[in-house]
Design a protein around this motif. Structure first.
Motif: not given
Lengths: 279, 279, 279, 279
Positions: A190-191, A208-210, A229-232, A234, A250, A254, C190, C209-210, C227, C230, C234
């Motif tokens: 997650f940049l 980290v938690k995500l 686009e970004q996704n996280v 848990r 995963n 996606q 984050f 994006k997040l 931590i 978190q 979006r």
């Protein structure tokens, strides 16, 4: 009637939407979807218009005439014309498998013309999907040759999109420049959180938690290109680095597939180092 | 220059966007944000346009003239004009507290003119936020009186939005009809999953892994009005009904606040029993 | 019977769970919830056990006797005993309001003994919730006094948890050391994405994006403490820095409240620079 | 040393955890992960213990002896022993493709022994993964034969898990009973929201803002078996039924794969009509 997509950007000025929609009326078109955005940061206007029209060329002429005074750049695409795509890969199969499956399932309006890899492990997968596959070790000595070959394929096949599906090699500044605005990379983090190598290990060490994934345009400034686009997802203290990798893959698959879809549907426009995404 | 919001809907026909944007040019306006949608189900066209213009009345006249032939209905609002709002409540404080806090923090462009409740427990909270508070037990005998009072307040204060913030009473069909399109309810469940009473107990019994909340327009068909916003949160087998309630209340507060924001920013349009949301 | 929580950690060795559960049987206890984790990184064993037992002291003695040979440290708390808490705040109300509301609603097993701020704007809010409020400008000259006062309150009131609810000041290394393991900060980003000041502006410039928020233990290494929780939400290209702030504040409030709940329910254990969270 | 998983359930009574952990000590085992839950609804105790031990049979004997008085049922599995799995499918490829890919990538501890389908379209996919594939039209006349064949395969190959990967046929009550507790179905909806056929069309008509998928145990009460996993994804008014289907299929694949992983890692225990999931 054809189903077309018009994307256009220019410095923002009053009357621009009216001028464009006038050109569409004149070209016999009917708008089915319109999105626009004026960037307060760059002062730039962006629009994406989906429309039915009898003729793409006539639409191009009308838009060119109507927006001449606005300094606009625009493109018209058939909304069902698949985007000619080349994949660069290495050993990891997840992102490639996901793209090929979604493409064949009709989810991605692309046409995968080939896969070029620095290992041969994905040859069977490419074969199953009937996609030309070439591989060649990339070393300091052979890197220039590999990149020359990429360039040749892009030019010969008129490739519109190059996807780095976990290619794991840094492109030369020259190739980055050549592919500017048409090459998408998936960064397995997650940049701007964890740049560079082994982000899952970094994430584990930091607790980290995500964790997440980022799809972005390739630029010569590594891991700093405009984000698409970004996704996280848990994670928790029980997960080893290996589990983080599995969970993260995963997200990578996606996130990359979504970025490719957005690009191939002409929903991504560039606003300096940021992206305008018309979903 | 004023910052205005124009919302408009009409049967879809070619040229409608050009007609509207022409009216805006004529009224000296400059579009800053435009979204539109043509519903393939209802054949209806919807748009929301945010713009700078010197005069709201002149814009109204221009739009009326330009869209007369299209059978359009439209509204023009100042984008910073707060929406006059009445809250109906009972004993539960979470949704009311959340709305009042966000309103005072400038997050919701509303003006809370009053709270009417069937219990007095929220009197202090209303007092802290300086909002007129009235309460009155609602029984089969007094319900008609309570509703008549709601109606009187709506008319006298020209209320634009009534929010049922866990009011827990079913409105009469007459009041539903009177408030059609301007009353929002929060249902403490992910509709259409668990309608009616005690959805958390139902969810617990069924052993679901996600619970949620739904904000929807009030109609006489209980829990079936057009949906504006929904959210869910993950739950597990260890959680008692009481814990589900606590987790769910967070979802209720946020979901309702988001629906109120969307409405107050004129981002919600009705397409028969569905909503068009321009985010 | 009392409802107790036992937390324990020690170097991992075979037989430790059996030893602990034997002590519980001996103390007449009945386990209702048990979680444990052995860290392959640190070789440390962690457990949290919720149980019914007739007497806390007797349980403490039994556990101490049974685990003497294991080098264990442990704590026994009444699960309904509220954790004595002090809030440090500045001008921003959202995180403080959220904590006070959830506390009063019974969602957080804490007892807020006071709010200390470097501005007076939250005085009314504190008053509404009947919480002692003191304020005092924090400047290079007065900072040592303010921190000495924090220290005095913590000692006099036997404060177990200090929450930096958007306090906006950097604590001195001495105060960090004094509060080690019992002070929680909410970072409005984050982590490790955007450290330091103005993370929302950084996020906007980078076009992410997040956006998110991170609750972590306070250490003298700014924004680098272990931590606890978190969250992300979006965002898109249309959002100004102000909108990012607003969206982010929701995440901050929820993330901090969740971290406080986890701490107050004795669900957070420290594993070097990482946390073990027994949800 | 072997890496084993012990799952056990029995009526809750004080001392049960101590008895089990004593048996583990006696069998020379060392616990690496332990989770337990006492259901206040059913009065049942559940535990999942991961441990290193020299011998599975010796562990079984020790646990049997220690828990004889508790009325416990338990299982011991090698944590790396793949679960023998049979897939039932129809024409849709997404869920099958996803399971096969994750299995081959080492993500799912299963061994796919065969795919039985009522159409032949997945033959090539099965071939690519070297999985025996049989197909046979299922009509009212042939259904009994097809099910007898399923039963035969399950018995002959000692199948532990049957996965209905969008099989689209209702199993007979007899087959449901035969497969009780070892057959998982993916329902393409967020249950109990839209049961039965065409949930995406139902979701579209209702205008919901989230759609989802539910993996559950198969029971003769259609779409009502104990839920194992659920996920949702955000949708909006612009999406046609076809787009909802595409978005939903991603959820179906992931939700089913997660449920299969949980089952194959022995993390799912049954508590009447609910599931206890030890993640």
């Amino acid at each position: 009637m054809l189903d077309l997509v018009l994307t256009l950007q220019c410095p923002d000025r009053p009357g621009i939407v009216h001028a464009i929609t006038g050109a569409i009326v004149e070209a016999g078109g009917n708008i089915t979807e319109l999105q626009q955005f004026s960037s307060p940061d760059s002062g730039e206007f962006f629009t994406r218009i989906q429309l039915d029209a009898p003729d793409a060329e006539r639409l191009r002429d009308a838009v060119a005439a109507a927006t001449a005074g606005f300094g606009a750049t625009f493109e018209v695409h058939g909304s069902r014309e698949p985007v000619r795509t080349l994949l660069l890969a290495s050993k990891a199969a997840h992102a490639v498998n996901d793209l090929l499956f979604r493409w064949r399932g009709g989810e991605l309006p692309i046409d995968v013309r080939g896969i070029m890899a620095n290992h041969d492990v994905l040859a069977d997968l490419a074969g199953f999907y009937d996609v030309p596959f070439t591989h060649r070790a990339v070393t300091p000595e052979t890197k220039a040759d590999f990149e020359a070959e990429v360039r040749r394929v892009v030019e010969e096949q008129d490739i519109e999109l190059v996807v780095l599906a976990r290619y794991m090699q840094i492109l030369s500044p020259e190739l980055c420049a050549f592919l500017a605005g048409r090459a998408i990379n998936i960064h397995h983090s997650f940049l701007p959180g964890f740049k560079g190598a082994n982000p899952y290990r970094q994430a584990h060490t930091r607790g980290v938690k995500l964790i997440g994934a980022t799809a972005h345009f390739v630029t010569s400034d590594l891991d700093e290109g405009p984000i698409i686009e970004q996704n996280v997802v848990r994670v928790d203290h029980t997960m080893s680095v290996a589990k983080l990798v599995r969970k993260g893959q995963n997200q990578e698959s996606q996130t990359l597939a979504e970025a490719v879809r957005l690009f191939a549907e002409h929903r991504v426009l560039a606003d300096a180092n940021r992206t305008v995404i018309f979903r």
